[in-house]
Write a protein that holds these residues in place. Structure first.
Motif, mmCIF file in Angstrom:
data_model
loop_
_atom_site.group_PDB
_atom_site.id
_atom_site.type_symbol
_atom_site.label_atom_id
_atom_site.label_comp_id
_atom_site.label_asym_id
_atom_site.label_seq_id
_atom_site.Cartn_x
_atom_site.Cartn_y
_atom_site.Cartn_z
ATOM 1 N N THR A 26 39.505 37.238 25.827
ATOM 2 C CA THR A 26 39.112 36.129 26.651
ATOM 3 C C THR A 26 38.339 35.348 25.707
ATOM 4 O O THR A 26 38.269 33.909 25.918
ATOM 5 N N MET A 63 42.859 28.269 33.062
ATOM 6 C CA MET A 63 42.998 29.379 34.400
ATOM 7 C C MET A 63 43.399 30.443 34.112
ATOM 8 O O MET A 63 42.887 31.528 34.765
ATOM 9 N N VAL A 64 44.225 30.842 33.203
ATOM 10 C CA VAL A 64 44.842 31.947 32.679
ATOM 11 C C VAL A 64 43.443 33.044 32.179
ATOM 12 O O VAL A 64 43.558 34.096 32.353
ATOM 13 N N SER A 67 41.128 34.044 34.839
ATOM 14 C CA SER A 67 41.583 35.303 35.612
ATOM 15 C C SER A 67 41.717 36.571 35.129
ATOM 16 O O SER A 67 41.421 37.755 35.688
ATOM 17 N N SER A 70 38.297 38.160 36.350
ATOM 18 C CA SER A 70 38.704 38.722 37.529
ATOM 19 C C SER A 70 39.286 40.177 37.486
ATOM 20 O O SER A 70 39.056 40.797 38.071
ATOM 21 N N ILE A 71 40.126 40.364 36.589
ATOM 22 C CA ILE A 71 40.857 41.602 36.107
ATOM 23 C C ILE A 71 39.637 42.576 35.939
ATOM 24 O O ILE A 71 39.703 43.846 36.444
ATOM 25 N N THR A 85 44.694 43.557 41.616
ATOM 26 C CA THR A 85 44.694 43.059 40.519
ATOM 27 C C THR A 85 46.085 42.722 39.878
ATOM 28 O O THR A 85 46.528 41.874 39.028
ATOM 29 N N ILE A 88 46.734 39.050 40.549
ATOM 30 C CA ILE A 88 46.170 38.449 39.655
ATOM 31 C C ILE A 88 46.813 38.467 38.486
ATOM 32 O O ILE A 88 47.139 37.477 37.557
ATOM 33 N N GLY A 91 49.734 36.434 38.148
ATOM 34 C CA GLY A 91 49.634 35.023 37.950
ATOM 35 C C GLY A 91 49.219 34.692 36.386
ATOM 36 O O GLY A 91 49.629 33.803 35.862
ATOM 37 N N ILE A 92 48.331 35.711 35.871
ATOM 38 C CA ILE A 92 48.258 35.587 34.365
ATOM 39 C C ILE A 92 49.641 35.501 33.527
ATOM 40 O O ILE A 92 49.825 34.457 32.660
#
Length: 305
Positions: A26, A63-64, A67, A70-71, A85, A88, A91-92
């Motif tokens: 990230t 956005m990815v 997330s 969040s994971i 998860t 989510i 979505g990633i």
């Protein structure tokens, strides 16, 4: 029955290491955003890439990346939160595939995605929902000017089927999107993207749809010959297996994204940093054990041949 407590420790070490890798990824994604913002502001121009593509992928990359945090939050402990998860992670994964497709196809794809976003936002101004005798509707007080309204109305047909249903931004299936990405970017990127999609997509879909299968899958009851976990160690191992599946999918999706982006903008040091994280991933206890086992099987097969 397999000694679950013996497996727990290496799995704990592995999932902990995977979370550390995702956090580092990230940070690399943040660096991608930093490069895109600097390019936008004219402070540090990227060596390569289409200016029409950057604004679209910039928002999607953001956005990815969000997330991923969040994971990490939902996997701080071994617990039931791992169920949430899965969607989510999907979505990633799908977000990354879409980004890479836009990078692969270029301006035409980016402009189509932008038109789709405009049309969806326009249609959201007036929505109806009819089920049986129940009808619901919502309308916005915001009214576009006649000029804007005419332009958007003219765009609606592009994303409407012959039967009047709203269409996705692309007609390509996920597999077809991956195939399109493979024509533009290195095979190693496709391996990462394929692995992440194959690993998570189907089970995440079941969980999103709330099927019975998704419920028994979550409790670890879908493998032939397995019964309900007999103790806390066995159940913890099931939850860690789920964490492993989700975290590995996210790691591979991010690796594919970073490689494709680095290739597109010609910043190879970004991919080098990502590759170092993948090497770290391969050395985690459960991963290293699996790779060693697979290597042994391969050697045995070659010997027999």
């Amino acid at each position: 029955m397999e000694d679950s407590s013996a497996r727990n420790q290496p799995m704990l070490e592995t999932t902990k290491g995977m979370r550390e890798i995702i956090f580092a990824q990230t940070r690399l994604i943040d660096h991608c955003l930093h490069l895109l913002v600097l390019h936008r502001d004219g402070e540090a121009m990227l060596p390569r890439g289409d200016a029409a593509v950057f604004p679209v992928v910039r928002t999607m990359v953001h956005m990815v990346g969000i997330s991923g945090h969040s994971i990490l939050k939902l996997t701080e402990d071994v617990g039931l939160g791992v169920r949430d998860t899965f969607p989510i992670a999907r979505g990633i994964v799908e977000g990354v595939v879409n980004i890479c497709l836009i990078l692969a196809e270029g301006r035409e794809s980016a402009e189509r995605a932008a038109r789709h976003a405009e049309v969806k936002a326009y249609l959201d101004l007036n929505r109806d929902w009819i089920v049986g005798e129940l009808e619901m509707s919502v309308s916005s007080s915001l009214k576009p000017s006649d000029e804007v309204n005419s332009r958007l109305e003219a765009m609606v047909s592009e994303f409407t089927s012959k039967k009047g249903r709203e269409k996705n931004w692309t007609d390509l299936t996920v597999k077809q999107r991956l195939a399109a990405v493979s024509e533009r970017f290195p095979d190693s990127a496709l391996i990462s993207l394929n692995a992440s999609t194959f690993n998570i997509y189907r089970h995440a879909s079941e969980i999103l749809h709330g099927s019975y299968f998704s419920a028994v899958y979550f409790w670890g009851l879908t493998r032939p010959g397995t019964g309900t976990p007999e103790n806390a160690d066995q159940f913890s191992l099931t939850l860690m297996d789920h964490q492993f599946s989700v975290l590995s999918s996210v790691i591979m999706a991010y690796a594919g994204l970073l490689e494709c982006f680095a290739d597109y903008v010609d910043v190879p040091q970004l991919n080098s940093a990502s590759e170092r994280l993948l090497e770290q991933f391969k050395k985690l206890p459960a991963i290293a054990e699996t790779l060693a086992t697979e290597s042994g099987r391969s050697t045995e097969t070659n010997f027999e041949d």
